[in-house]
Design an enzyme around this catalytic site. Sequence first.
Site, short mmCIF file in Angstrom:
data_model
loop_
_atom_site.label_atom_id
_atom_site.label_comp_id
_atom_site.label_asym_id
_atom_site.label_seq_id
_atom_site.Cartn_x
_atom_site.Cartn_y
_atom_site.Cartn_z
N THR A 164 0.82 -1.22 0.00
CA THR A 164 0.00 0.00 0.00
C THR A 164 0.85 1.27 0.00
O THR A 164 0.30 2.36 -0.11
CB THR A 164 -0.93 0.04 1.24
OG1 THR A 164 -0.12 -0.04 2.42
CG2 THR A 164 -1.93 -1.09 1.23
N THR A 198 -14.88 -1.51 5.26
CA THR A 198 -15.09 -1.14 3.86
C THR A 198 -13.75 -0.81 3.20
O THR A 198 -12.78 -0.47 3.89
CB THR A 198 -15.96 0.14 3.77
OG1 THR A 198 -15.18 1.23 4.28
CG2 THR A 198 -17.24 0.00 4.55
N HIS A 237 -1.50 -0.02 11.98
CA HIS A 237 -1.96 -0.65 10.73
C HIS A 237 -1.34 -2.03 10.57
O HIS A 237 -0.69 -2.32 9.56
CB HIS A 237 -1.62 0.27 9.53
CG HIS A 237 -2.33 -0.12 8.25
ND1 HIS A 237 -2.56 0.76 7.23
CD2 HIS A 237 -2.84 -1.30 7.82
CE1 HIS A 237 -3.17 0.15 6.23
NE2 HIS A 237 -3.35 -1.11 6.56
N THR A 287 -1.83 -6.91 -1.27
CA THR A 287 -2.77 -6.42 -0.25
C THR A 287 -4.18 -6.58 -0.81
O THR A 287 -4.35 -6.76 -2.02
CB THR A 287 -2.53 -4.92 0.02
OG1 THR A 287 -2.73 -4.18 -1.20
CG2 THR A 287 -1.13 -4.64 0.54
N ARG A 306 -9.64 1.72 6.54
CA ARG A 306 -8.68 2.75 6.16
C ARG A 306 -8.96 3.97 7.03
O ARG A 306 -10.13 4.27 7.32
CB ARG A 306 -8.82 3.15 4.68
CG ARG A 306 -8.24 2.15 3.70
CD ARG A 306 -6.71 2.10 3.75
NE ARG A 306 -6.14 1.15 2.81
CZ ARG A 306 -5.82 -0.12 3.10
NH1 ARG A 306 -6.00 -0.60 4.31
NH2 ARG A 306 -5.30 -0.91 2.17
N ASP A 335 -6.79 0.97 14.20
CA ASP A 335 -5.58 0.38 13.59
C ASP A 335 -5.12 1.17 12.38
O ASP A 335 -3.95 1.11 12.01
CB ASP A 335 -5.89 -1.08 13.17
CG ASP A 335 -4.70 -1.76 12.51
OD1 ASP A 335 -3.63 -1.82 13.17
OD2 ASP A 335 -4.82 -2.23 11.37
N ASP A 376 -24.03 -2.91 4.00
CA ASP A 376 -23.19 -3.08 2.81
C ASP A 376 -24.03 -2.70 1.59
O ASP A 376 -24.58 -3.59 0.90
CB ASP A 376 -22.67 -4.53 2.71
CG ASP A 376 -21.55 -4.69 1.70
OD1 ASP A 376 -21.69 -4.15 0.58
OD2 ASP A 376 -20.54 -5.36 2.01
N GLU A 409 -1.41 8.45 7.48
CA GLU A 409 -0.29 7.60 7.94
C GLU A 409 0.96 7.98 7.14
O GLU A 409 0.85 8.27 5.95
CB GLU A 409 -0.61 6.12 7.68
CG GLU A 409 -1.74 5.59 8.53
CD GLU A 409 -2.12 4.14 8.17
OE1 GLU A 409 -1.37 3.47 7.42
OE2 GLU A 409 -3.16 3.68 8.62
N1 LIG Z 1 -5.85 -2.95 8.87
C1 LIG Z 1 -5.44 -3.90 8.05
O1 LIG Z 1 -4.35 -4.43 8.18
C2 LIG Z 1 -6.35 -4.35 6.94
C3 LIG Z 1 -6.31 -5.69 6.53
C4 LIG Z 1 -7.22 -6.10 5.55
C5 LIG Z 1 -8.10 -5.18 4.97
N2 LIG Z 1 -8.06 -3.88 5.35
C6 LIG Z 1 -9.00 -2.89 4.78
O2 LIG Z 1 -10.31 -3.41 4.96
C7 LIG Z 1 -11.01 -3.34 3.74
C8 LIG Z 1 -11.97 -4.51 3.67
O3 LIG Z 1 -11.25 -5.73 3.50
P1 LIG Z 1 -11.97 -6.99 2.85
O4 LIG Z 1 -10.92 -8.01 2.64
O5 LIG Z 1 -13.18 -7.38 3.60
O6 LIG Z 1 -12.42 -6.37 1.45
P2 LIG Z 1 -13.59 -6.82 0.53
O7 LIG Z 1 -13.41 -6.11 -0.77
O8 LIG Z 1 -13.70 -8.30 0.51
O9 LIG Z 1 -14.92 -6.28 1.24
C9 LIG Z 1 -15.31 -4.94 1.28
C10 LIG Z 1 -16.82 -4.87 1.46
O10 LIG Z 1 -17.17 -3.49 1.67
C11 LIG Z 1 -18.38 -3.26 0.95
N3 LIG Z 1 -18.58 -1.83 0.71
C12 LIG Z 1 -18.13 -1.08 -0.34
N4 LIG Z 1 -18.57 0.18 -0.23
C13 LIG Z 1 -19.31 0.23 0.90
C14 LIG Z 1 -20.02 1.28 1.55
N5 LIG Z 1 -20.10 2.51 1.05
N6 LIG Z 1 -20.64 1.00 2.72
C15 LIG Z 1 -20.59 -0.24 3.25
N7 LIG Z 1 -19.96 -1.29 2.65
C16 LIG Z 1 -19.31 -1.04 1.51
C17 LIG Z 1 -18.20 -4.08 -0.32
O11 LIG Z 1 -19.45 -4.30 -0.96
C18 LIG Z 1 -17.58 -5.35 0.23
O12 LIG Z 1 -18.55 -6.31 0.60
C19 LIG Z 1 -9.93 -3.35 2.65
O13 LIG Z 1 -10.36 -2.66 1.50
C20 LIG Z 1 -8.77 -2.65 3.30
O14 LIG Z 1 -8.83 -1.28 3.03
C21 LIG Z 1 -7.19 -3.44 6.32
O1 LIG Z 2 -5.12 -3.67 2.36
C1 LIG Z 2 -4.55 -4.53 3.05
O2 LIG Z 2 -4.40 -5.71 2.67
C2 LIG Z 2 -4.05 -4.17 4.43
O3 LIG Z 2 -4.34 -2.87 4.78
C3 LIG Z 2 -2.62 -4.50 4.61
O4 LIG Z 2 -2.39 -4.83 5.95
C4 LIG Z 2 -1.69 -3.41 4.20
O5 LIG Z 2 -0.46 -4.02 4.08
P1 LIG Z 2 0.92 -3.34 3.67
O6 LIG Z 2 0.69 -2.39 2.58
O7 LIG Z 2 1.45 -2.71 4.88
O8 LIG Z 2 1.71 -4.52 3.27
#
Ligand SMILES: NC(=O)c1ccc[n+]([C@@H]2O[C@H](COP(=O)([O-])OP(=O)(O)OC[C@H]3O[C@@H](n4cnc5c(N)ncnc54)[C@H](O)[C@@H]3O)[C@@H](O)[C@H]2O)c1
Ligand SMILES: O=C(O)[C@H](O)[C@H](O)COP(=O)(O)O
Length: 336
Positions: A46, A175, A254, A67, A208, A232, A147, A237
């Site tokens: 990212t 999301t 994060h 990611t 995010r 997180d 969703d 960031e």
């Molecule tokens: N903190 C971390 O380390 C970490 C790790 C994994 C994912 N993430 C974040 O979490 C997000 C979700 O991960 P995921 O694997 O479930 O992704 P994903 O794409 O499988 O799921 C995202 C869901 O959000 C829904 N969505 C889209 N717009 C929306 C809105 N306006 N309101 C409500 N829901 C909505 C989508 O329809 C989908 O079902 C990722 O895009 C990423 O930014 C962060």
């Molecule tokens: O989008 C993702 O998969 C997560 O936010 C992930 O933890 C970000 O990972 P990085 O870019 O630090 O590898």
Amino acid sequence: MKVIVDNKIPYIQGIIEQLADEVIYLPGKAFTPEIVKDADALLTRTRTQCNRQLLEGSRVKFIGTATIGFDHIDTEYCKEAGITWSNCPGCNAGAVEQYIHAVLQLLQREKGIDLQHSCLGIVGVGHVGSRIDRLAKHLNMRVLHNDPPRADQGEEDFCSLQQIAEECDIISFHTPLIKEGIYKTFHLADNDFFRQLKKRPYIINTSRGEVIDTQAILTALNERTISGAVIDVWENEPDINRELLDKVFIGTPHIAGYSADGKANATRMVLEAYCRFFGKEMNFKIAPTETPHDAYDPNEEIRILQQYNPHRDCEALRAHPERFEQLRGDYPLRRE
Ligand SMILES: NC(=O)c1ccc[n+]([C@@H]2O[C@H](COP(=O)([O-])OP(=O)(O)OC[C@H]3O[C@@H](n4cnc5c(N)ncnc54)[C@H](O)[C@@H]3O)[C@@H](O)[C@H]2O)c1
Ligand SMILES: O=C(O)[C@H](O)[C@H](O)COP(=O)(O)O
């Protein structure tokens, strides 16, 4: 074939070399137009903004991000420039589930939340949100889902964000970051959202940082519209808001998705996408390094926090918020 690889993608070294003629490893922030100009592919995380500024005039044909999130890729520009991109759906959902499970146990243990009599609101029910749904049901919690993209496909069992705001004791955001359009999530939790809350919930954000307006959540914490927050992911960031870090129940750099298992999944998936795109044979095996672990307690409530306790990551961040990026880069990947 020349490939530029983010030097913090684990388990990739030794494999990508067999799939390309030249491989250059760089920190995600060090990708420049000069460096990517004669590359065929970028394998990123990212931290690399993949946009016109970086890519225009280059011969890059493929970008793979190890990611799930892809808000760092300008997909419109890629379309215009004929660049194919790929992310890793579901790669780290298990790691985020582990993080949220530990957070829920800590809310119960340290904040007196009775999970069995609480309602959890899940905003975004994709790979991560679906696992949190299953987890919450396992913990006998009531669950509400929001969703709109899925609801608009005719799927059932979704409610409005307002209903979540009014009925939930804990609200967790899962999301993607979407900056504009009907499904925009930028500042989804703004002052209006916080004003609708009825039960002084705890707010959890592992999606995010920009999904929650920092000033709005600070106001909600100061005015006690919410009971607390677990954060997180942060706006801007690694220069995070220190006042917010001081005021949250748990603040981590994060790393919710940072399990060895999740990282190995991401590396495998990004390499598979690369091989599919360039028509290369996939004969590699990627698995997280085995780590020795203690004998865990059979009681789930104890075991979950033995396996992972986010307080450790929070203490490290509070001690050195200026080391946000370093804490991520040197993170001792945990096992799920
Ligand atoms: N903190 C971390 O380390 C970490 C790790 C994994 C994912 N993430 C974040 O979490 C997000 C979700 O991960 P995921 O694997 O479930 O992704 P994903 O794409 O499988 O799921 C995202 C869901 O959000 C829904 N969505 C889209 N717009 C929306 C809105 N306006 N309101 C409500 N829901 C909505 C989508 O329809 C989908 O079902 C990722 O895009 C990423 O930014 C962060
Ligand atoms: O989008 C993702 O998969 C997560 O936010 C992930 O933890 C970000 O990972 P990085 O870019 O630090 O590898």
